[in-house]
Design a protein around this motif. Structure first.
Motif, PDB file in Angstrom:
ATOM      1  N   PRO A  69     -17.409 -72.616  -5.998  1.00 34.10           N
ATOM      2  CA  PRO A  69     -16.071 -73.114  -6.343  1.00 34.10           C
ATOM      3  C   PRO A  69     -15.057 -71.974  -6.484  1.00 34.10           C
ATOM      4  CG  PRO A  69     -17.732 -74.209  -7.663  1.00 34.10           C
ATOM      5  CD  PRO A  69     -18.436 -73.103  -6.912  1.00 34.10           C
ATOM      6  N   ALA A  70     -13.921 -72.168  -5.895  1.00 42.35           N
ATOM      7  CA  ALA A  70     -12.851 -71.162  -5.934  1.00 42.35           C
ATOM      8  C   ALA A  70     -12.011 -71.366  -7.179  1.00 42.35           C
ATOM      9  CB  ALA A  70     -11.980 -71.283  -4.686  1.00 42.35           C
ATOM     10  N   SER A  71     -11.775 -70.293  -7.896  1.00 36.79           N
ATOM     11  CA  SER A  71     -10.908 -70.338  -9.074  1.00 36.79           C
ATOM     12  C   SER A  71      -9.596 -69.640  -8.696  1.00 36.79           C
ATOM     13  CB  SER A  71     -11.585 -69.633 -10.257  1.00 36.79           C
ATOM     14  OG  SER A  71     -10.724 -69.657 -11.366  1.00 36.79           O
ATOM     15  N   TYR A 111      -1.724 -83.858  -1.644  1.00 35.61           N
ATOM     16  CA  TYR A 111      -2.654 -82.982  -2.340  1.00 35.61           C
ATOM     17  C   TYR A 111      -2.088 -82.632  -3.705  1.00 35.61           C
ATOM     18  CZ  TYR A 111      -5.167 -82.293   2.040  1.00 35.61           C
ATOM     19  OH  TYR A 111      -5.890 -82.478   3.188  1.00 35.61           O
ATOM     20  N   ALA A 112      -2.996 -82.478  -4.686  1.00 40.23           N
ATOM     21  CA  ALA A 112      -2.618 -82.064  -6.033  1.00 40.23           C
ATOM     22  C   ALA A 112      -3.430 -80.841  -6.419  1.00 40.23           C
ATOM     23  CB  ALA A 112      -2.876 -83.189  -7.028  1.00 40.23           C
ATOM     24  N   ALA A 113      -2.742 -79.790  -6.864  1.00 40.30           N
ATOM     25  CA  ALA A 113      -3.385 -78.613  -7.442  1.00 40.30           C
ATOM     26  C   ALA A 113      -3.186 -78.713  -8.947  1.00 40.30           C
ATOM     27  CB  ALA A 113      -2.767 -77.332  -6.896  1.00 40.30           C
ATOM     28  N   VAL A 114      -4.296 -78.866  -9.667  1.00 42.82           N
ATOM     29  CA  VAL A 114      -4.253 -79.092 -11.108  1.00 42.82           C
ATOM     30  C   VAL A 114      -4.706 -77.821 -11.818  1.00 42.82           C
ATOM     31  CG1 VAL A 114      -5.092 -80.556 -12.991  1.00 42.82           C
ATOM     32  CG2 VAL A 114      -4.668 -81.551 -10.734  1.00 42.82           C
ATOM     33  N   LEU A 167      -8.717 -79.127  -7.105  1.00 42.28           N
ATOM     34  CA  LEU A 167      -8.011 -79.702  -5.965  1.00 42.28           C
ATOM     35  C   LEU A 167      -8.309 -81.187  -5.870  1.00 42.28           C
ATOM     36  CD1 LEU A 167      -6.318 -79.309  -3.389  1.00 42.28           C
ATOM     37  CD2 LEU A 167      -8.464 -78.772  -2.201  1.00 42.28           C
ATOM     38  N   TRP A 168      -7.251 -81.966  -5.664  1.00 42.12           N
ATOM     39  CA  TRP A 168      -7.360 -83.420  -5.564  1.00 42.12           C
ATOM     40  C   TRP A 168      -6.602 -83.890  -4.334  1.00 42.12           C
ATOM     41  CZ3 TRP A 168      -9.875 -86.269  -9.522  1.00 42.12           C
ATOM     42  CH2 TRP A 168     -10.334 -85.477 -10.568  1.00 42.12           C
ATOM     43  N   ARG A 169      -7.037 -85.029  -3.768  1.00 42.44           N
ATOM     44  CA  ARG A 169      -6.412 -85.563  -2.550  1.00 42.44           C
ATOM     45  C   ARG A 169      -6.191 -87.061  -2.718  1.00 42.44           C
ATOM     46  NH1 ARG A 169      -8.330 -87.746   2.549  1.00 42.44           N
ATOM     47  NH2 ARG A 169      -7.078 -86.972   4.276  1.00 42.44           N
ATOM     48  N   SER A 170      -5.005 -87.498  -2.304  1.00 43.37           N
ATOM     49  CA  SER A 170      -4.662 -88.913  -2.282  1.00 43.37           C
ATOM     50  C   SER A 170      -4.485 -89.328  -0.824  1.00 43.37           C
ATOM     51  CB  SER A 170      -3.347 -89.145  -3.037  1.00 43.37           C
ATOM     52  OG  SER A 170      -2.885 -90.464  -2.831  1.00 43.37           O
ATOM     53  N   TYR A 185      -5.974 -90.451  -6.749  1.00 43.30           N
ATOM     54  CA  TYR A 185      -6.492 -89.159  -6.287  1.00 43.30           C
ATOM     55  C   TYR A 185      -7.995 -89.087  -6.476  1.00 43.30           C
ATOM     56  CZ  TYR A 185      -1.708 -87.418  -6.168  1.00 43.30           C
ATOM     57  OH  TYR A 185      -0.386 -87.237  -5.877  1.00 43.30           O
ATOM     58  N   ALA A 186      -8.659 -88.384  -5.567  1.00 43.10           N
ATOM     59  CA  ALA A 186     -10.087 -88.096  -5.663  1.00 43.10           C
ATOM     60  C   ALA A 186     -10.262 -86.581  -5.591  1.00 43.10           C
ATOM     61  CB  ALA A 186     -10.857 -88.768  -4.528  1.00 43.10           C
ATOM     62  N   ARG A 187     -11.204 -86.079  -6.353  1.00 46.81           N
ATOM     63  CA  ARG A 187     -11.424 -84.634  -6.403  1.00 46.81           C
ATOM     64  C   ARG A 187     -12.026 -84.147  -5.092  1.00 46.81           C
ATOM     65  NH1 ARG A 187     -13.145 -81.054 -11.479  1.00 46.81           N
ATOM     66  NH2 ARG A 187     -12.791 -79.064 -10.477  1.00 46.81           N
ATOM     67  N   ARG A 188     -11.585 -82.984  -4.686  1.00 42.93           N
ATOM     68  CA  ARG A 188     -12.093 -82.328  -3.479  1.00 42.93           C
ATOM     69  C   ARG A 188     -12.691 -80.989  -3.883  1.00 42.93           C
ATOM     70  NH1 ARG A 188     -11.704 -85.891   0.798  1.00 42.93           N
ATOM     71  NH2 ARG A 188     -11.420 -84.206   2.249  1.00 42.93           N
ATOM     72  N   ALA A 189     -13.614 -80.523  -3.084  1.00 45.57           N
ATOM     73  CA  ALA A 189     -14.199 -79.208  -3.345  1.00 45.57           C
ATOM     74  C   ALA A 189     -13.242 -78.143  -2.833  1.00 45.57           C
ATOM     75  CB  ALA A 189     -15.542 -79.087  -2.637  1.00 45.57           C
ATOM     76  N   ALA A 190     -12.953 -77.174  -3.669  1.00 46.22           N
ATOM     77  CA  ALA A 190     -12.176 -76.001  -3.256  1.00 46.22           C
ATOM     78  C   ALA A 190     -13.160 -74.838  -3.310  1.00 46.22           C
ATOM     79  CB  ALA A 190     -10.988 -75.771  -4.190  1.00 46.22           C
ATOM     80  N   LEU A 191     -13.710 -74.495  -2.155  1.00 40.48           N
ATOM     81  CA  LEU A 191     -14.767 -73.501  -2.093  1.00 40.48           C
ATOM     82  C   LEU A 191     -14.273 -72.196  -1.513  1.00 40.48           C
ATOM     83  CD1 LEU A 191     -17.638 -75.794  -0.753  1.00 40.48           C
ATOM     84  CD2 LEU A 191     -17.112 -75.218  -3.125  1.00 40.48           C
ATOM     85  N   GLY A 192     -14.775 -71.109  -2.055  1.00 45.93           N
ATOM     86  CA  GLY A 192     -14.488 -69.784  -1.521  1.00 45.93           C
ATOM     87  C   GLY A 192     -15.356 -69.517  -0.312  1.00 45.93           C
TER      88      GLY A 192
END
Length: 175
Positions: free
Chosen positions: A142-144, A110-113, A120-123, A130-137
């Protein structure tokens, strides 16, 4: 023995030790340093970009990943850090990049950019792509989680031994 006078060690952001204990990597603002001698007195620069994070694969001494400090870059190695290749992804990355291997399945990284308040990205290939993933609250938006502090507070953990999808993200908030 202090290596403070060694070029490349103005600061150390992260240290990683291979599972066999033979290789030590140090992430610094000047780049990535590597030591393989038994006493770890000899350090060689192996990457000449500012590096904030470096992690060895949890069970392979040949594989590691590194994340940039303020430059939106990530790299991987398959030879114990002797040489590094840039990771690829669709879309622009900016700022600090933190990485973590999923303990249950270390092929997943996982990558936190830092950019955009945290993306959020996942390999699934050990940190090569890496492909982007949804980081949802909890509200489904979208979670900031990094806010405007991703250059400083940017942490992630995927150490659950039973679930490679369980991820904890930390910054201004914890998700």
């Amino acid at each position: 023995q202090s290596i403070a006078a060694t070029k490349g060690f103005t600061a150390v952001n992260r240290v990683a030790v291979s599972v066999n204990g033979q290789t030590v990597l140090a992430a610094t603002p000047d780049g990535l340093m590597r030591s393989v001698d038994a006493a770890h007195n000899v350090w060689t620069p192996v990457l000449n970009n500012a590096v904030a994070d470096v992690k060895f694969h949890p069970s392979l001494s040949t594989a590691a990943v590194a994340g940039g400090k303020g430059n939106g870059l990530a790299w991987f190695t398959v030879n114990g850090g002797a040489t590094w290749k840039p990771a690829t992804h669709a879309g622009a990355w900016s700022g600090r990049v933190e990485l973590t291997y999923a303990r249950k399945n270390p092929n997943i990284v996982y990558a936190a950019v830092e950019g955009e308040g945290g993306s959020l990205w996942r390999s699934s290939d050990g940190g090569k792509t890496y492909a982007r993933r949804a980081a949802l609250g909890t509200d489904g938006k979208p979670a900031s989680w990094l806010g405007d502090q991703g250059w400083y507070g940017n942490a992630l953990w995927a150490g659950d031994p039973t679930d490679e999808k369980l991820l904890i993200l930390g910054g201004v908030n914890l998700w």
